[in-house]
Write a protein that holds these residues in place. Structure first.
Motif, PDB file in Angstrom:
ATOM      1  N   PHE A 272      12.768 -16.728  -5.286  1.00 51.91           N
ATOM      2  CA  PHE A 272      13.203 -18.135  -5.333  1.00 51.91           C
ATOM      3  C   PHE A 272      12.669 -18.847  -6.578  1.00 51.91           C
ATOM      4  CE2 PHE A 272      13.163 -17.824  -0.435  1.00 51.91           C
ATOM      5  CZ  PHE A 272      14.474 -17.393  -0.405  1.00 51.91           C
ATOM      6  N   SER A 273      11.399 -18.580  -6.900  1.00 47.12           N
ATOM      7  CA  SER A 273      10.790 -19.251  -8.059  1.00 47.12           C
ATOM      8  C   SER A 273      11.504 -18.894  -9.350  1.00 47.12           C
ATOM      9  CB  SER A 273       9.323 -18.851  -8.184  1.00 47.12           C
ATOM     10  OG  SER A 273       8.629 -19.226  -7.023  1.00 47.12           O
TER      11      SER A 273
ATOM     12  N   MET B  78       1.124 -18.085   3.142  1.00 49.96           N
ATOM     13  CA  MET B  78      -0.295 -17.904   3.453  1.00 49.96           C
ATOM     14  C   MET B  78      -0.591 -18.399   4.848  1.00 49.96           C
ATOM     15  SD  MET B  78      -2.466 -16.973   0.885  1.00 49.96           S
ATOM     16  CE  MET B  78      -3.966 -17.939   1.153  1.00 49.96           C
ATOM     17  N   THR B  79      -1.228 -17.582   5.674  1.00 49.57           N
ATOM     18  CA  THR B  79      -1.743 -18.107   6.926  1.00 49.57           C
ATOM     19  C   THR B  79      -2.696 -19.240   6.573  1.00 49.57           C
ATOM     20  OG1 THR B  79      -1.662 -15.840   7.717  1.00 49.57           O
ATOM     21  CG2 THR B  79      -2.765 -17.464   9.126  1.00 49.57           C
TER      22      THR B  79
ATOM     23  N   ASP C  76       7.768  -8.381   2.963  1.00 48.92           N
ATOM     24  CA  ASP C  76       8.712  -9.501   2.796  1.00 48.92           C
ATOM     25  C   ASP C  76       8.050 -10.732   2.175  1.00 48.92           C
ATOM     26  OD1 ASP C  76      10.825  -8.116   3.809  1.00 48.92           O
ATOM     27  OD2 ASP C  76      10.665  -8.928   5.839  1.00 48.92           O
ATOM     28  N   ARG C  77       6.745 -10.842   2.351  1.00 43.46           N
ATOM     29  CA  ARG C  77       6.047 -12.009   1.789  1.00 43.46           C
ATOM     30  C   ARG C  77       6.026 -11.991   0.259  1.00 43.46           C
ATOM     31  NH1 ARG C  77       1.033 -13.929   2.852  1.00 43.46           N
ATOM     32  NH2 ARG C  77       0.271 -11.929   2.114  1.00 43.46           N
TER      33      ARG C  77
ATOM     34  N   VAL D 252       2.914 -15.990  -3.537  1.00 44.39           N
ATOM     35  CA  VAL D 252       3.050 -17.224  -4.321  1.00 44.39           C
ATOM     36  C   VAL D 252       2.041 -18.296  -3.889  1.00 44.39           C
ATOM     37  CG1 VAL D 252       5.473 -16.827  -4.857  1.00 44.39           C
ATOM     38  CG2 VAL D 252       4.888 -18.103  -2.802  1.00 44.39           C
TER      39      VAL D 252
ATOM     40  N   GLY E 284       0.801  -1.226   0.000  1.00 40.27           N
ATOM     41  CA  GLY E 284       0.000   0.000   0.000  1.00 40.27           C
ATOM     42  C   GLY E 284       0.830   1.270   0.000  1.00 40.27           C
TER      43      GLY E 284
ATOM     44  N   HIS F 194      -6.852 -10.939  -1.052  1.00 43.75           N
ATOM     45  CA  HIS F 194      -5.815 -10.034  -1.548  1.00 43.75           C
ATOM     46  C   HIS F 194      -4.471 -10.457  -0.949  1.00 43.75           C
ATOM     47  CE1 HIS F 194      -4.237  -6.304  -3.179  1.00 43.75           C
ATOM     48  NE2 HIS F 194      -3.556  -6.156  -2.054  1.00 43.75           N
TER      49      HIS F 194
ATOM     50  N   ASP G  85      11.448 -12.343  -1.173  1.00 39.44           N
ATOM     51  CA  ASP G  85      12.210 -13.588  -1.376  1.00 39.44           C
ATOM     52  C   ASP G  85      11.390 -14.742  -1.966  1.00 39.44           C
ATOM     53  OD1 ASP G  85      14.585 -12.486  -0.560  1.00 39.44           O
ATOM     54  OD2 ASP G  85      14.566 -13.367   1.444  1.00 39.44           O
ATOM     55  N   PRO G  86      10.183 -15.018  -1.450  1.00 39.65           N
ATOM     56  CA  PRO G  86       9.455 -16.177  -1.984  1.00 39.65           C
ATOM     57  C   PRO G  86       9.224 -16.083  -3.494  1.00 39.65           C
ATOM     58  CG  PRO G  86       8.457 -15.471   0.071  1.00 39.65           C
ATOM     59  CD  PRO G  86       9.476 -14.421  -0.301  1.00 39.65           C
TER      60      PRO G  86
ATOM     61  N   PHE H  19       5.941 -13.109   8.049  1.00 37.76           N
ATOM     62  CA  PHE H  19       5.645 -14.553   8.011  1.00 37.76           C
ATOM     63  C   PHE H  19       5.016 -14.917   9.351  1.00 37.76           C
ATOM     64  CE2 PHE H  19       9.257 -13.774   5.182  1.00 37.76           C
ATOM     65  CZ  PHE H  19       8.742 -14.267   3.995  1.00 37.76           C
TER      66      PHE H  19
ATOM     67  N   TYR I  68       4.812   0.291   3.061  1.00 34.04           N
ATOM     68  CA  TYR I  68       5.980  -0.546   3.360  1.00 34.04           C
ATOM     69  C   TYR I  68       6.179  -1.502   2.191  1.00 34.04           C
ATOM     70  CZ  TYR I  68       2.436  -3.991   4.566  1.00 34.04           C
ATOM     71  OH  TYR I  68       1.377  -4.843   4.503  1.00 34.04           O
TER      72      TYR I  68
ATOM     73  N   ASN J  27       2.786 -16.736  10.650  1.00 32.58           N
ATOM     74  CA  ASN J  27       2.501 -18.065  11.210  1.00 32.58           C
ATOM     75  C   ASN J  27       3.723 -18.974  11.290  1.00 32.58           C
ATOM     76  OD1 ASN J  27       2.386 -18.069   8.336  1.00 32.58           O
ATOM     77  ND2 ASN J  27       1.684 -20.185   8.453  1.00 32.58           N
ATOM     78  N   ILE J  28       4.887 -18.423  10.974  1.00 27.98           N
ATOM     79  CA  ILE J  28       6.088 -19.258  10.942  1.00 27.98           C
ATOM     80  C   ILE J  28       7.033 -18.877  12.069  1.00 27.98           C
ATOM     81  CG2 ILE J  28       8.102 -19.896   9.554  1.00 27.98           C
ATOM     82  CD1 ILE J  28       6.404 -19.640   7.071  1.00 27.98           C
TER      83      ILE J  28
ATOM     84  N   PHE K 284       3.248 -25.934   7.374  1.00 31.72           N
ATOM     85  CA  PHE K 284       3.181 -24.753   8.220  1.00 31.72           C
ATOM     86  C   PHE K 284       1.751 -24.556   8.705  1.00 31.72           C
ATOM     87  CE2 PHE K 284       6.847 -23.702   5.482  1.00 31.72           C
ATOM     88  CZ  PHE K 284       7.798 -23.601   6.486  1.00 31.72           C
TER      89      PHE K 284
ATOM     90  N   ASN L 239       1.605 -20.462  -1.537  1.00 27.84           N
ATOM     91  CA  ASN L 239       1.826 -21.732  -0.836  1.00 27.84           C
ATOM     92  C   ASN L 239       1.837 -21.528   0.678  1.00 27.84           C
ATOM     93  OD1 ASN L 239       4.349 -20.712  -0.215  1.00 27.84           O
ATOM     94  ND2 ASN L 239       5.463 -22.054  -1.606  1.00 27.84           N
ATOM     95  N   SER L 240       2.041 -22.618   1.403  1.00 28.80           N
ATOM     96  CA  SER L 240       1.927 -22.565   2.856  1.00 28.80           C
ATOM     97  C   SER L 240       3.037 -21.741   3.502  1.00 28.80           C
ATOM     98  CB  SER L 240       1.927 -23.979   3.436  1.00 28.80           C
ATOM     99  OG  SER L 240       3.131 -24.645   3.078  1.00 28.80           O
ATOM    100  N   GLY L 241       4.093 -21.427   2.746  1.00 32.36           N
ATOM    101  CA  GLY L 241       5.174 -20.603   3.286  1.00 32.36           C
ATOM    102  C   GLY L 241       4.820 -19.124   3.384  1.00 32.36           C
TER     103      GLY L 241
END
Lengths: 332, 332, 332, 332
Positions: free
Chosen positions: A57-58, A214-215, A49-50, A208, A43, A204, A53-54, D27, A46, D29-30, D242, A210-212
């Protein structure tokens, strides 16, 4: 892989994180690499971080050099600061020889507000990317809700806009889906190549997916996480793939029709051809059949080649028309 | 599996092919099945076999009863003949007890001109389907090019339109991609649920996209064949999945917002709420913040719940607003 | 699609259900089709509907002619009745001209006890299939538990066995996983091509694994349902794919090595070559390096081409050896 | 992400590269992460870069802390040097608090010779991993061809071996496929959980299989690149995923049967139960039915629960047997 953190603007806390892979050696067929510049969302307050890097990596796994830009946010997000940060990053990415990058294969990927910034890079910047991935992006006027000084990027789509991969969820409760719809509509009008996926439901900011990132337990449809793999395949279509020492030919052009090529062709839309008297001549009786308002309205954005195939015009006439069109300079 | 071929209209050569599976027995948890009515393409001149059985097989495998309608074409395609054929088929599908069908889980899938007909069923018919899959469909005014009497279906999208799954390729040279874009735009404006995939490149009429229907070697991106599996998953989201004796609950609603529910809620869009004085009252200071034209324009299609989360309004205030809204009848 | 139900043996209630698709017409590039014969499971006590139509639909969608054999069960299952049923079905499938089948592209797919029967067809029958798909099959001695007269098929694997696609779950509590392991071990020893997937967990008898055949909620890993799509791709590798009027060349051979070819080659295994004096001569100093027991044991099942590459033997020596080997008839 | 390069053994040039991600913050939940230790291949002569970073990127994206061990090679590869390197790395990974690792969720992934080393870690080490991914691994006696001092790991598989994910191509011309087959056979005999994929064709050493690591044009079947995504899903089954602050429960146990649990149960194999007099008593008439050599041979590796279901033993008798078994200590 090498990691660098470069300060682009100390005052505004703008940094470029570079993850770069080697070429040659055991990567025998790779002499350079395409690149991706990642613009996280947040927004304009800031940089999340989510979505940093994730995502990187892809694309690293797909063989890309990956960069994360933490651009001007908060009070520093006043326009055009963030876009200037992108210009600076793009310039560095295209000029650092030791990063071994194909300078004409630099994509940008942005999410939410970062997607707004990616769309601005694609439509308004001097140092334009060669492809853009826009994730649940605030591409329209709604950007005012988070950054009142930022422009509605959908109004700036032009013939020089790079191909775009646009994805979002229909049920995004923060960035209304009409942002994405109006943006692809603008791309269509400007004859730009694109791919778009609007998934039935999901929150929203799913990154990516995945579980890394997403809560767990949030409702999201199982197609939504596909954008990562799909956008990588799409970039291969637009940039080509790693070949023997250099990239293979792209499988998809940057523009849909031939309407902006130097000479006319069967790839031009009927609407475009009917505006050019020499083309109307070349089409002969076929042009006549289209010369009433109702029909013209119906077929104007169809490519001539499709219309000829559909109406089963004999091949020798198609060839004849093609030969004539090819000699007519395109008066754009 | 049973096969039947039913003549719906002898004069116009309209037939309904029914592929129906058994329930119970070794299918212990299945008492009824959802259904799909397939409308092949062919420019209202014929019904293509390539968009008939190959589509049916996929949905049969997913557990559906599958039907293929060969509707009025050629000189018989004058409107509303084809739509009447669909009405007749839908009525039969919903009334034949021996077919063991959930009458509220009947989807329609149409391709090209058949996609026009499916869109007409979704927007204009009396006996509406519960979901529609529209493949490279002529949903807009372009339909005049193949059937001058047929309507522009995008103009008929309304609050009672069923959820739609819309797919096409950007480079379709026969049915311009703006058909799909304008149709999903209409769905968005009418608050209807949808999923949409516009693949970067591929020819018109690729059907299920595998080697059984595509002349080999045609350039088509590798995402395009995914619509089959994706639309099956999407139907699970909209209809629910086979459960213990009955279908599970759908995971996705038919409308995006709460704007057409009986009472107001946080799911309503801000634009909708700001038009209702009692809602403006309930929102209190939050409504005030939105009460200038520029801001309102930016946030009007956002759901209130998203805006409250984004602006980090404390939970107890959110709850308070929710409680008030829930008591306000929706004056639509 | 046409449906036929043919009674193969009235007394034993053996039937062949034929689902056959048209060729030509809108399927312009298809003149014939490959075929699949499906053998449902049921412990030789019955033929399960869950492993009949749902399997057929997948292969129909891939362009196959699909057949379901309901073979001799119960008291009629005494060996070799069921295998005779298969012989009869295979003969009919390969001789009916109106079914438009490539007679050298007929696969068999069997599940559980039907997988035993498919393995028997692949290893012991006169009218052998060209490929076999074996799902959680009772290929070993365990078959005695459900049919005491039936043979351990893993003992019959020979050089003429067709390529096999073998899948099962590690946690099958009915048919121990060693059945599948021992069968692929036998294939490996006999130099036969195969693909195999053993999924971490899931129940016996999961058929195509989707919600149309599985009672919901049973624990099964998400890879298990992939065998359908994977086996279709595998069949393309073994049979070729639909091309322009005829099938394309297979991408994978039916045998791993050249050990059963007419002449020797670099594709032969070292163990095989070291038994043939002329080959030992041709290999020269390389053969000497392998001529101690320990080393020979380590490398005997390696192809010579791999060993030469691994030990970085110069290309001109590799070529020289190849030229010599090619002239040596294979004394099998 | 943080990058560290730690020298584990200066003399032997052993290094551990650590790619570690943050926890908490965005992150939410991690709180900790699972880890993977990657062992590249290279015939114990070198450590291939193609099996280092590209593998790490995939697991980083899945949320793992990723480590690459460049172990003792060349003259330093004399056994047990490489295994000592792994022990040292495992110990460090499990003890460094600042890496935020679940110490009971540390996997190892090895390729080719690195796969041998991973198998050795899984079967012979003191500091065993919790799961192992073995890619075209030299798990058998063939290892002598590249490291004459290294052991045949398949002989060391025991009850304490961790669950394994084993993949390779049938046509590997360097490491014969019997390596993988014999290793999973050993896992099966030792009652260990595993998943295994043997793809029809493809070269040795294909790493993650995408265009970033494969010289283009090499023949490889399209299933082969799936091991990356499949092994990530498999690790979720073995480690959990996770969740809200901690990992969810695993969906799959480390052993197939209950044969090594403290008390007997229906999960025990019939072969195991029939050796324990108290169990034979508990099973009553059911045990009698199995007490002939032929039948016992057929059913000995079947779990009792499967056999009871298959023979349709009434539920109250099943419950009765279960209750009795549960009280009998397992005399292993």
């Amino acid at each position: 892989m090498k990691t660098e953190m470069i300060i682009l603007n100390e005052e505004r806390k703008v940094t470029l994180t570079a993850y770069t892979q080697s070429v040659g050696g055991k990567f025998t067929n790779i002499t350079k690499r395409p690149a991706i510049l990642i613009l996280p969302g947040g927004g304009y307050q800031y940089c999340s971080d989510r979505e940093a890097d994730p995502v990187a990596f892809s694309f690293l796994q797909a063989g890309y050099q990956a960069f994360i830009l933490r651009y001007s946010v908060g009070k520093d997000s006043v326009w055009p600061n963030p876009l200037e940060d992108v210009e600076q990053a793009m310039e560095m990415i295209r000029s650092r020889d030791d990063w071994n990058i194909y300078t004409d294969k630099v994509a940008v990927a942005g999410f939410s507000a970062g997607g707004h910034l990616a769309a601005a890079a694609a439509t308004m910047s001097k140092n334009r990317p060669n492809a853009a991935i826009l994730g649940y992006a605030v591409t329209g006027n709604d950007v005012k809700a988070c950054n009142v000084t930022a422009p509605d990027t959908s109004l700036f789509v032009d013939k020089n806009t790079c191909p775009c991969f646009v994805f979002a969820t229909r049920t995004d409760d923060l960035v209304p889906i009409k942002n994405s719809i109006e943006f692809i509509h603008a791309l269509e009008k400007a004859d730009i190549s694109f791919e778009s996926h609007i998934y039935a439901y999901g929150p929203h900011g799913f990154s990516v997916g995945n579980s890394g990132v997403m809560t767990p337990g949030k409702p999201i449809c199982n197609r939504a996480y596909r954008w990562v793999e799909d956008s990588i395949e799409w970039l291969k279509d637009m940039f080509g793939d790693f070949g023997e020492g250099e990239m293979t030919e792209p499988r998809c052009k940057g523009h849909f029709s031939g309407d902006s090529d130097a000479y006319l062709s069967l790839d031009c839309t009927i609407g475009h051809l009917m505006k050019i008297p020499a083309a109307v001549d070349a089409m002969g009786p076929i042009a006549e059949g289209m010369n009433n308002e109702e029909m013209l309205k119906a077929v104007s954005s169809m490519q001539l080649k499709g219309a000829l195939r559909f109406t089963k015009v004999p091949q020798h006439i198609v060839d004849e028309i093609e030969n004539k069109l090819k000699k007519i300079p395109n008066e754009i």
